[in-house]
Design a protein around this motif. Structure first.
Motif, PDB file in Angstrom:
ATOM      1  N   ALA A   1      33.488  41.054-117.386  1.00  0.00           N
ATOM      2  CA  ALA A   1      32.038  40.876-117.471  1.00  0.00           C
ATOM      3  C   ALA A   1      31.689  39.451-117.892  1.00  0.00           C
ATOM      4  CB  ALA A   1      31.444  41.887-118.449  1.00  0.00           C
ATOM      5  N   LEU A   2      32.454  38.888-118.821  1.00  0.00           N
ATOM      6  CA  LEU A   2      32.194  37.505-119.235  1.00  0.00           C
ATOM      7  C   LEU A   2      32.447  36.530-118.087  1.00  0.00           C
ATOM      8  CD1 LEU A   2      33.722  37.382-122.838  1.00  0.00           C
ATOM      9  CD2 LEU A   2      31.313  37.345-122.201  1.00  0.00           C
ATOM     10  N   ILE A   3      33.521  36.741-117.344  1.00  0.00           N
ATOM     11  CA  ILE A   3      33.825  35.860-116.205  1.00  0.00           C
ATOM     12  C   ILE A   3      32.741  35.984-115.138  1.00  0.00           C
ATOM     13  CG2 ILE A   3      35.467  35.484-114.313  1.00  0.00           C
ATOM     14  CD1 ILE A   3      37.688  36.297-116.327  1.00  0.00           C
TER      15      ILE A   3
ATOM     16  N   LEU B   1      23.770  42.351-119.492  1.00  0.00           N
ATOM     17  CA  LEU B   1      22.712  43.361-119.365  1.00  0.00           C
ATOM     18  C   LEU B   1      22.055  43.296-117.988  1.00  0.00           C
ATOM     19  CD1 LEU B   1      21.073  43.160-122.900  1.00  0.00           C
ATOM     20  CD2 LEU B   1      22.597  44.920-122.006  1.00  0.00           C
ATOM     21  N   GLU B   2      21.859  42.097-117.471  1.00  0.00           N
ATOM     22  CA  GLU B   2      21.299  41.980-116.125  1.00  0.00           C
ATOM     23  C   GLU B   2      22.260  42.544-115.091  1.00  0.00           C
ATOM     24  OE1 GLU B   2      20.618  37.785-115.990  1.00  0.00           O
ATOM     25  OE2 GLU B   2      18.587  37.936-116.806  1.00  0.00           O
ATOM     26  N   GLN B   3      23.551  42.334-115.278  1.00  0.00           N
ATOM     27  CA  GLN B   3      24.547  42.880-114.363  1.00  0.00           C
ATOM     28  C   GLN B   3      24.508  44.413-114.381  1.00  0.00           C
ATOM     29  OE1 GLN B   3      28.540  41.188-114.779  1.00  0.00           O
ATOM     30  NE2 GLN B   3      27.612  39.363-115.690  1.00  0.00           N
ATOM     31  N   ILE B   4      24.390  44.985-115.566  1.00  0.00           N
ATOM     32  CA  ILE B   4      24.310  46.453-115.679  1.00  0.00           C
ATOM     33  C   ILE B   4      23.053  46.954-114.974  1.00  0.00           C
ATOM     34  CG2 ILE B   4      24.021  48.366-117.307  1.00  0.00           C
ATOM     35  CD1 ILE B   4      25.809  46.757-119.252  1.00  0.00           C
TER      36      ILE B   4
END
Length: 103
Positions: free
Chosen positions: A79-81, A91-94
């Motif tokens: 998630a960090l990468i 949070l936007e990715q989720i």
């Protein structure tokens, strides 16, 4: 209340405070061997159960918790990468994932 401790007289060899299930208060060799076999089976069973619990990958076991922690750390790094590469926060990715699966 707690039971009263037995007195020293209760432990006389000729007059035990319990009934011995063997005639003359003695156990035969055959009976000892039979009991030993039963105990051996029980100990083997307990060892098998303990080995199974150690190797268990699902449920609440130490091994399963270690695997769970490693998977969580791996996906946190992913998630960090992804955040660094895409510019979208975690949070936007989720939120994007929920949008994809709910439409």
């Amino acid at each position: 209340s707690a039971p009263e401790p037995l007195s020293d007289e209760a432990f006389e060899f000729d007059n035990p405070p319990w009934e011995c299930p063997y005639p003359d208060g003695r156990i035969t060799f055959e009976e000892q061997a039979r009991i030993a076999k039963i105990m051996e089976k029980e100990i083997k069973y307990q060892r098998l159960v303990a080995d199974y619990e150690k190797k268990k990958l699902f449920g609440f076991s130490p091994n399963a918790e270690v695997i769970n922690a490693r998977v969580a750390m791996f996906f946190f790094i992913v998630a960090l990468i992804t955040e660094k590469a895409s510019g979208a926060s975690m949070l936007e990715q989720i939120g994007l994932i929920f949008q994809i699966f709910t439409t």
